[in-house]
Scaffold this motif. Structure first.
Motif, PDB file in Angstrom:
ATOM      1  N   GLN A 481       0.834  -1.200   0.000  1.00  0.00           N
ATOM      2  CA  GLN A 481       0.000   0.000   0.000  1.00  0.00           C
ATOM      3  C   GLN A 481       0.869   1.251   0.000  1.00  0.00           C
ATOM      4  OE1 GLN A 481      -3.467   0.316   2.405  1.00  0.00           O
ATOM      5  NE2 GLN A 481      -3.843  -1.878   2.514  1.00  0.00           N
ATOM      6  N   GLU A 482       1.990   1.176   0.720  1.00  0.00           N
ATOM      7  CA  GLU A 482       2.863   2.342   0.847  1.00  0.00           C
ATOM      8  C   GLU A 482       3.485   2.737  -0.497  1.00  0.00           C
ATOM      9  OE1 GLU A 482       2.863  -0.260   2.889  1.00  0.00           O
ATOM     10  OE2 GLU A 482       2.031   0.723   4.663  1.00  0.00           O
ATOM     11  N   ASN A 483       4.027   1.728  -1.247  1.00  0.00           N
ATOM     12  CA  ASN A 483       4.676   2.147  -2.502  1.00  0.00           C
ATOM     13  C   ASN A 483       3.665   2.484  -3.595  1.00  0.00           C
ATOM     14  OD1 ASN A 483       4.092  -0.502  -3.370  1.00  0.00           O
ATOM     15  ND2 ASN A 483       6.179  -1.223  -2.947  1.00  0.00           N
ATOM     16  N   ILE A 484       2.449   1.941  -3.515  1.00  0.00           N
ATOM     17  CA  ILE A 484       1.396   2.367  -4.454  1.00  0.00           C
ATOM     18  C   ILE A 484       1.043   3.822  -4.192  1.00  0.00           C
ATOM     19  CG2 ILE A 484      -1.050   2.105  -5.069  1.00  0.00           C
ATOM     20  CD1 ILE A 484      -0.742  -0.906  -4.646  1.00  0.00           C
ATOM     21  N   MET A 485       0.850   4.179  -2.910  1.00  0.00           N
ATOM     22  CA  MET A 485       0.469   5.557  -2.576  1.00  0.00           C
ATOM     23  C   MET A 485       1.604   6.528  -2.864  1.00  0.00           C
ATOM     24  SD  MET A 485      -2.629   5.673  -1.857  1.00  0.00           S
ATOM     25  CE  MET A 485      -2.665   7.388  -1.344  1.00  0.00           C
ATOM     26  N   THR A 486       2.840   6.081  -2.724  1.00  0.00           N
ATOM     27  CA  THR A 486       3.987   6.943  -3.062  1.00  0.00           C
ATOM     28  C   THR A 486       3.934   7.323  -4.526  1.00  0.00           C
ATOM     29  OG1 THR A 486       5.380   5.925  -1.361  1.00  0.00           O
ATOM     30  CG2 THR A 486       6.506   7.065  -3.144  1.00  0.00           C
ATOM     31  N   LEU A 487       3.729   6.340  -5.405  1.00  0.00           N
ATOM     32  CA  LEU A 487       3.637   6.616  -6.839  1.00  0.00           C
ATOM     33  C   LEU A 487       2.382   7.437  -7.173  1.00  0.00           C
ATOM     34  CD1 LEU A 487       4.703   3.113  -8.234  1.00  0.00           C
ATOM     35  CD2 LEU A 487       5.977   5.247  -8.492  1.00  0.00           C
ATOM     36  N   ALA A 488       1.278   7.144  -6.497  1.00  0.00           N
ATOM     37  CA  ALA A 488       0.012   7.819  -6.776  1.00  0.00           C
ATOM     38  C   ALA A 488       0.064   9.306  -6.429  1.00  0.00           C
ATOM     39  CB  ALA A 488      -1.132   7.137  -6.024  1.00  0.00           C
ATOM     40  N   THR A 489       0.936   9.666  -5.486  1.00  0.00           N
ATOM     41  CA  THR A 489       1.036  11.060  -5.062  1.00  0.00           C
ATOM     42  C   THR A 489       2.228  11.783  -5.689  1.00  0.00           C
ATOM     43  OG1 THR A 489       2.172  10.280  -3.053  1.00  0.00           O
ATOM     44  CG2 THR A 489      -0.181  10.742  -2.865  1.00  0.00           C
TER      45      THR A 489
END
Length: 492
Positions: A481-489
């Protein structure tokens, strides 16, 4: 406000929806209401707010027996209902939608536009929403429309707010903001009825939970006294094993590919999907996820780029061309784009496949009926008949009809945009198992989802969209979840 509902019965014709439901809402509590699609949750709240009259039972508000004739009367008493199916007037502005029928007035009955803007901006600031008040509501995304509905409810200064799947179309950031607002409302003594199929949310923000099954109340418990497995067992009446079924499909050759695709809300998008593969697509609301899919399916114009099917360049200028190429698209807005609500279940499911039942121009009714009955049974759509009007089904059963409709065309490529939005935990697993069956048969699937556990649990690869571009691709084995949200932001 303290509300008690005792022995509530409600039938629509011969369909008995509620059979002796009991429910209590205490002042200043967040009370979860859970159950499978068709369990009667929304119907019970519609009875409370006067949209439906009850057949039998009693309702008490602050100790007094009370029945509302219509939702407006309930709202005047302090009870507001944010429905799962959004009540947006698409041609009107965001501002006008928020105040329709409740416009503040100045002297001589003139509408106080300045006050309307001030009140709207105050609620949008509370929800951390940045949305032009003069924007046409119909051009807003489903998530933005949901935030309009929530802001509209906050304007009423309600004592009780019923939220039916409020986070279904929201991003993680918006969900957290909504939770903060719910916590502040609770401190002010406002009671919340929270209807949701997202178990993590229930255990994060609710005080008590009532579980319904087949129109009856199964149990009410304090949240610390129960757990995920117990709630699921009471909802479905059986044990539900792993939340996400194991993926054992082995991806084959590339079936579908887009190269340097550019449209109004996205640019230079390239990716591929192999047979038997599920490619998850994640990103924040407004990032362009849905717009990319609409462009691929021919619903929105493409400025440049290529679409390839089995290695051959194809031209898709409308949905009809996409369907004939074997591409199906389950849109995120089932109400306006996925279904014809006044048509029967049969007519909705058969619609994209009609040509296969009419080889000589006349529909072969038995073949059509057998085809529809098979899909109703396979998707476990709760209905008395295939002739039932789709608009009369629960939201989750409507979603199953949309899925059945597109499975029926025998797709090579299937695009699923929020496939389990508003669907209960048991039905979600059925949809996941169906996705596995399709990929085992070689179907290539693109799944757009705002639910990160779903993306992580069902995808073989994950594409993350940020501001109209593919920000990165993550293999399932290393995605979090953390690296998905990093890319998403916008991070690296």
């Amino acid at each position: 406000m303290h509300i008690t509902m005792q022995g509530i019965y409600k039938a629509f014709g011969t369909n008995q929806v509620l059979t002796g439901v009991d429910f209590e809402l205490k002042e200043g509590e967040v009370h979860a209401l859970m159950g499978e699609n068709g369990a009667g949750k929304s119907t019970m709240m519609n009875v409370l707010t006067g949209l439906h009259s009850l057949d039998q039972g009693k309702i008490f508000v602050d100790g007094k027996e009370m029945y509302f004739k219509n939702p407006k009367e309930a709202e005047q008493a302090g009870i507001t209902f944010i429905h799962q199916e959004l009540n947006i007037w698409p041609e009107m502005s965001v501002l006008d939608n928020m105040f329709i029928g409740k416009e503040p007035k100045k002297a001589f009955g003139l509408v106080d536009s300045a006050k309307m803007k001030s009140l709207a901006q105050e609620q949008f600031a509370r929800l951390d929403v940045s949305l032009p008040l003069d924007k046409e509501a119909g051009s807003c995304s489903v998530g933005e429309q949901q935030m309009i509905e929530i802001a509209k409810a906050l304007l009423t200064k309600a004592k009780v707010i019923i939220m039916d799947e409020p986070t279904a179309a929201l991003t993680e950031r918006e969900i957290q903001k909504l939770f903060e607002v719910i916590a502040s409302l609770k401190k002010e003594g406002v009671s919340i009825v929270y209807i949701s199929h997202r178990m993590e949310e229930i255990f994060a923000i609710c005080d008590r939970i009532t579980v319904m099954r087949d129109g009856k109340t199964v149990d009410t418990k304090a949240i610390p006294e129960t757990n995920f497995e117990e709630v699921v067992r009471k909802m479905v009446g059986r044990e539900l094993t792993d939340r996400f079924p194991k993926r054992d499909s082995k991806p084959g050759e590339t079936v579908f590919e887009v190269k340097n695709l550019t449209g109004k809300a996205f640019r230079d998008v390239s990716f591929s999907v192999r047979s038997g593969e599920i490619v998850g697509v994640s990103g924040l609301m407004g990032a362009g996820r849905t717009e990319i899919m609409r462009g691929i399916f021919g619903l929105d114009p493409i400025a440049s780029g290529e679409v390839l099917l089995n290695g051959k360049k194809v031209t898709i200028k409308n949905a009809n061309q996409a369907v004939h190429l074997g591409i199906g698209f389950i849109t995120e807005d089932r109400k306006d784009e996925g279904l014809v609500l006044d048509f029967s279940i049969k007519d909705n499911i058969a619609l994209p496949s009609l040509y296969s039942f009419a080889p000589k121009g006349l529909i072969q009714e038995k073949a059509e009926k057998d085809f529809v009955d098979m899909l109703i049974k396979r998707l476990t759509v709760k209905t008395e008949s295939a002739e039932t009007r789709v608009g009369d089904l629960s939201g989750g059963n409507q979603q199953k009809v949309v899925i059945a409709k597109w499975i029926g065309i025998g797709p090579k490529e299937l695009i699923l945009d929020e496939p389990t939005r508003g669907v209960d935990v048991g039905a979600k697993r059925e949809i996941y198992q169906l996705m596995n069956e399709l990929t085992n048969r070689g179907v290539a699937i693109i799944m757009v989802s705002s639910e990160l556990p779903e993306v992580l649990g069902m995808s073989d690869r994950i594409l993350v969209v940020h501001e109209g571009k593919i920000a990165g691709e993550l293999p399932q084995e290393t995605a979090t979840q953390e690296n998905i949200m990093t890319l998403a932001t916008g991070g690296q």
